[in-house]
Design a protein around this motif. Structure first.
Motif, PDB file in Angstrom:
ATOM      1  N   MET A   1       0.846  -1.182   0.000  1.00 41.17           N
ATOM      2  CA  MET A   1       0.000   0.000   0.000  1.00 41.17           C
ATOM      3  C   MET A   1       0.884   1.236   0.000  1.00 41.17           C
ATOM      4  SD  MET A   1      -2.891   0.911   2.741  1.00 41.17           S
ATOM      5  CE  MET A   1      -3.810   2.373   2.632  1.00 41.17           C
ATOM      6  N   LYS A   2       0.647   2.145  -0.920  1.00 45.09           N
ATOM      7  CA  LYS A   2       1.438   3.372  -1.009  1.00 45.09           C
ATOM      8  C   LYS A   2       0.706   4.503  -0.292  1.00 45.09           C
ATOM      9  CE  LYS A   2       3.472   2.269  -5.456  1.00 45.09           C
ATOM     10  NZ  LYS A   2       3.664   2.707  -6.823  1.00 45.09           N
ATOM     11  N   PRO A   3       1.446   5.343   0.440  1.00 43.08           N
ATOM     12  CA  PRO A   3       0.806   6.500   1.086  1.00 43.08           C
ATOM     13  C   PRO A   3       0.259   7.446   0.020  1.00 43.08           C
ATOM     14  CG  PRO A   3       3.022   6.151   1.926  1.00 43.08           C
ATOM     15  CD  PRO A   3       2.846   5.257   0.743  1.00 43.08           C
ATOM     16  N   LYS A   4      -1.006   7.774   0.113  1.00 46.27           N
ATOM     17  CA  LYS A   4      -1.642   8.624  -0.896  1.00 46.27           C
ATOM     18  C   LYS A   4      -1.489  10.089  -0.526  1.00 46.27           C
ATOM     19  CE  LYS A   4      -5.796   8.954  -3.614  1.00 46.27           C
ATOM     20  NZ  LYS A   4      -7.111   8.424  -3.883  1.00 46.27           N
ATOM     21  N   ILE A   5      -1.135  10.917  -1.504  1.00 42.91           N
ATOM     22  CA  ILE A   5      -1.013  12.358  -1.296  1.00 42.91           C
ATOM     23  C   ILE A   5      -2.282  13.035  -1.763  1.00 42.91           C
ATOM     24  CG2 ILE A   5       0.265  14.445  -1.922  1.00 42.91           C
ATOM     25  CD1 ILE A   5       1.765  12.627  -0.094  1.00 42.91           C
ATOM     26  N   SER A   6      -2.571  12.971  -3.051  1.00 47.82           N
ATOM     27  CA  SER A   6      -3.815  13.520  -3.597  1.00 47.82           C
ATOM     28  C   SER A   6      -3.988  12.976  -5.000  1.00 47.82           C
ATOM     29  CB  SER A   6      -3.774  15.047  -3.618  1.00 47.82           C
ATOM     30  OG  SER A   6      -2.778  15.499  -4.496  1.00 47.82           O
ATOM     31  N   GLY A   7      -5.218  12.761  -5.383  1.00 44.23           N
ATOM     32  CA  GLY A   7      -5.473  12.220  -6.711  1.00 44.23           C
ATOM     33  C   GLY A   7      -4.729  10.921  -6.921  1.00 44.23           C
ATOM     34  N   ASP A   8      -3.916  10.858  -7.966  1.00 41.49           N
ATOM     35  CA  ASP A   8      -3.177   9.622  -8.247  1.00 41.49           C
ATOM     36  C   ASP A   8      -1.688   9.775  -7.923  1.00 41.49           C
ATOM     37  OD1 ASP A   8      -2.883  10.002 -11.863  1.00 41.49           O
ATOM     38  OD2 ASP A   8      -2.542  11.381 -10.221  1.00 41.49           O
ATOM     39  N   LYS A   9      -1.336  10.704  -7.047  1.00 43.60           N
ATOM     40  CA  LYS A   9       0.058  10.909  -6.679  1.00 43.60           C
ATOM     41  C   LYS A   9       0.356  10.149  -5.383  1.00 43.60           C
ATOM     42  CE  LYS A   9       0.312  15.464  -8.722  1.00 43.60           C
ATOM     43  NZ  LYS A   9       0.561  16.871  -8.491  1.00 43.60           N
ATOM     44  N   TYR A  10       1.543   9.571  -5.314  1.00 47.14           N
ATOM     45  CA  TYR A  10       1.963   8.813  -4.148  1.00 47.14           C
ATOM     46  C   TYR A  10       3.357   9.234  -3.734  1.00 47.14           C
ATOM     47  CZ  TYR A  10      -1.945   5.835  -5.312  1.00 47.14           C
ATOM     48  OH  TYR A  10      -3.189   5.370  -5.578  1.00 47.14           O
ATOM     49  N   LEU A  11       3.683   8.995  -2.496  1.00 46.58           N
ATOM     50  CA  LEU A  11       5.037   9.256  -2.024  1.00 46.58           C
ATOM     51  C   LEU A  11       5.987   8.220  -2.607  1.00 46.58           C
ATOM     52  CD1 LEU A  11       4.423   9.891   1.775  1.00 46.58           C
ATOM     53  CD2 LEU A  11       4.969  11.587   0.029  1.00 46.58           C
ATOM     54  N   LYS A  12       7.192   8.650  -2.908  1.00 43.92           N
ATOM     55  CA  LYS A  12       8.241   7.733  -3.342  1.00 43.92           C
ATOM     56  C   LYS A  12       9.150   7.519  -2.132  1.00 43.92           C
ATOM     57  CE  LYS A  12      11.992   7.015  -6.542  1.00 43.92           C
ATOM     58  NZ  LYS A  12      12.850   7.608  -7.567  1.00 43.92           N
ATOM     59  N   VAL A  13       9.219   6.295  -1.667  1.00 42.88           N
ATOM     60  CA  VAL A  13      10.015   5.970  -0.484  1.00 42.88           C
ATOM     61  C   VAL A  13      11.130   5.035  -0.907  1.00 42.88           C
ATOM     62  CG1 VAL A  13       9.973   4.937   1.824  1.00 42.88           C
ATOM     63  CG2 VAL A  13       7.966   6.179   0.978  1.00 42.88           C
ATOM     64  N   THR A  14      12.383   5.437  -0.636  1.00 41.63           N
ATOM     65  CA  THR A  14      13.530   4.585  -0.937  1.00 41.63           C
ATOM     66  C   THR A  14      14.473   4.562   0.256  1.00 41.63           C
ATOM     67  OG1 THR A  14      14.706   6.415  -1.998  1.00 41.63           O
ATOM     68  CG2 THR A  14      13.440   4.976  -3.433  1.00 41.63           C
ATOM     69  N   TYR A  15      15.219   3.496   0.339  1.00 39.20           N
ATOM     70  CA  TYR A  15      16.185   3.338   1.421  1.00 39.20           C
ATOM     71  C   TYR A  15      17.527   2.956   0.816  1.00 39.20           C
ATOM     72  CZ  TYR A  15      18.604   1.414   5.455  1.00 39.20           C
ATOM     73  OH  TYR A  15      19.526   1.146   6.422  1.00 39.20           O
ATOM     74  N   ASP A  16      18.560   3.708   1.150  1.00 38.86           N
ATOM     75  CA  ASP A  16      19.916   3.407   0.713  1.00 38.86           C
ATOM     76  C   ASP A  16      20.609   2.676   1.861  1.00 38.86           C
ATOM     77  OD1 ASP A  16      22.749   3.528   0.301  1.00 38.86           O
ATOM     78  OD2 ASP A  16      22.426   5.146  -1.144  1.00 38.86           O
ATOM     79  N   LYS A  17      20.756   1.367   1.696  1.00 41.08           N
ATOM     80  CA  LYS A  17      21.328   0.525   2.757  1.00 41.08           C
ATOM     81  C   LYS A  17      22.776   0.912   3.055  1.00 41.08           C
ATOM     82  CE  LYS A  17      22.345  -4.253   3.861  1.00 41.08           C
ATOM     83  NZ  LYS A  17      22.303  -5.636   3.380  1.00 41.08           N
ATOM     84  N   ASN A  18      23.554   1.227   2.016  1.00 42.54           N
ATOM     85  CA  ASN A  18      24.965   1.562   2.210  1.00 42.54           C
ATOM     86  C   ASN A  18      25.147   2.849   3.012  1.00 42.54           C
ATOM     87  OD1 ASN A  18      25.851  -0.707   0.784  1.00 42.54           O
ATOM     88  ND2 ASN A  18      25.655   0.378  -1.151  1.00 42.54           N
ATOM     89  N   LEU A  19      24.305   3.858   2.736  1.00 37.17           N
ATOM     90  CA  LEU A  19      24.401   5.133   3.451  1.00 37.17           C
ATOM     91  C   LEU A  19      23.491   5.184   4.680  1.00 37.17           C
ATOM     92  CD1 LEU A  19      24.452   7.591   0.415  1.00 37.17           C
ATOM     93  CD2 LEU A  19      26.397   6.799   1.789  1.00 37.17           C
ATOM     94  N   ASP A  20      22.575   4.204   4.793  1.00 34.20           N
ATOM     95  CA  ASP A  20      21.592   4.143   5.883  1.00 34.20           C
ATOM     96  C   ASP A  20      20.742   5.419   5.914  1.00 34.20           C
ATOM     97  OD1 ASP A  20      20.158   3.059   7.991  1.00 34.20           O
ATOM     98  OD2 ASP A  20      21.621   3.637   9.513  1.00 34.20           O
ATOM     99  N   ILE A  21      20.218   5.776   4.724  1.00 36.38           N
ATOM    100  CA  ILE A  21      19.381   6.960   4.600  1.00 36.38           C
ATOM    101  C   ILE A  21      18.035   6.567   3.990  1.00 36.38           C
ATOM    102  CG2 ILE A  21      19.090   9.240   3.534  1.00 36.38           C
ATOM    103  CD1 ILE A  21      22.130   9.470   3.434  1.00 36.38           C
ATOM    104  N   LEU A  22      16.965   7.001   4.628  1.00 37.17           N
ATOM    105  CA  LEU A  22      15.619   6.825   4.111  1.00 37.17           C
ATOM    106  C   LEU A  22      15.218   8.117   3.411  1.00 37.17           C
ATOM    107  CD1 LEU A  22      12.947   5.074   4.138  1.00 37.17           C
ATOM    108  CD2 LEU A  22      12.269   6.539   6.053  1.00 37.17           C
ATOM    109  N   TYR A  23      14.779   8.003   2.162  1.00 38.21           N
ATOM    110  CA  TYR A  23      14.327   9.161   1.387  1.00 38.21           C
ATOM    111  C   TYR A  23      12.824   9.038   1.178  1.00 38.21           C
ATOM    112  CZ  TYR A  23      19.273   9.497   0.030  1.00 38.21           C
ATOM    113  OH  TYR A  23      20.638   9.593   0.033  1.00 38.21           O
TER     114      TYR A  23
END
Length: 80
Positions: free
Chosen positions: A1-23
């Motif tokens: 399930m993707k977090p809904k923003i509005s209409g058909d737009k969704y948040l893009k969630v990525t995780y960089d394991k090497n840098l340990d950063i969640l975007y």
């Protein structure tokens, strides 16, 4: 399930394991400026035209803060 923003737009969630950063980013929005609000958290803002809305954030040392959501091997974020 993707977090809904509005209409058909969704948040893009990525995780960089090497840098340990969640975007977390709102797709199709340009980052105009960023601000480190606290040591591990950087907030990204849109343009003045868009009212300087928050368009994303970076969480550094993410595994430390998201440990309850990680699988036992620490490899993937579990869906709620």
């Amino acid at each position: 399930m993707k977090p809904k923003i509005s209409g058909d737009k969704y948040l893009k969630v990525t995780y960089d394991k090497n840098l340990d950063i969640l975007y977390v980013l709102v797709p199709n929005r340009k980052i105009e400026t960023s601000s480190e609000v606290t040591s591990p958290l950087i907030i990204d803002f849109g343009s003045e035209e868009d009212g300087f809305d928050v368009v994303g954030f970076e969480l550094h040392a993410a595994s430390e803060y998201l440990k309850p959501l990680l699988s036992p091997d620490g490899e993937e974020i579990l869906a709620p």
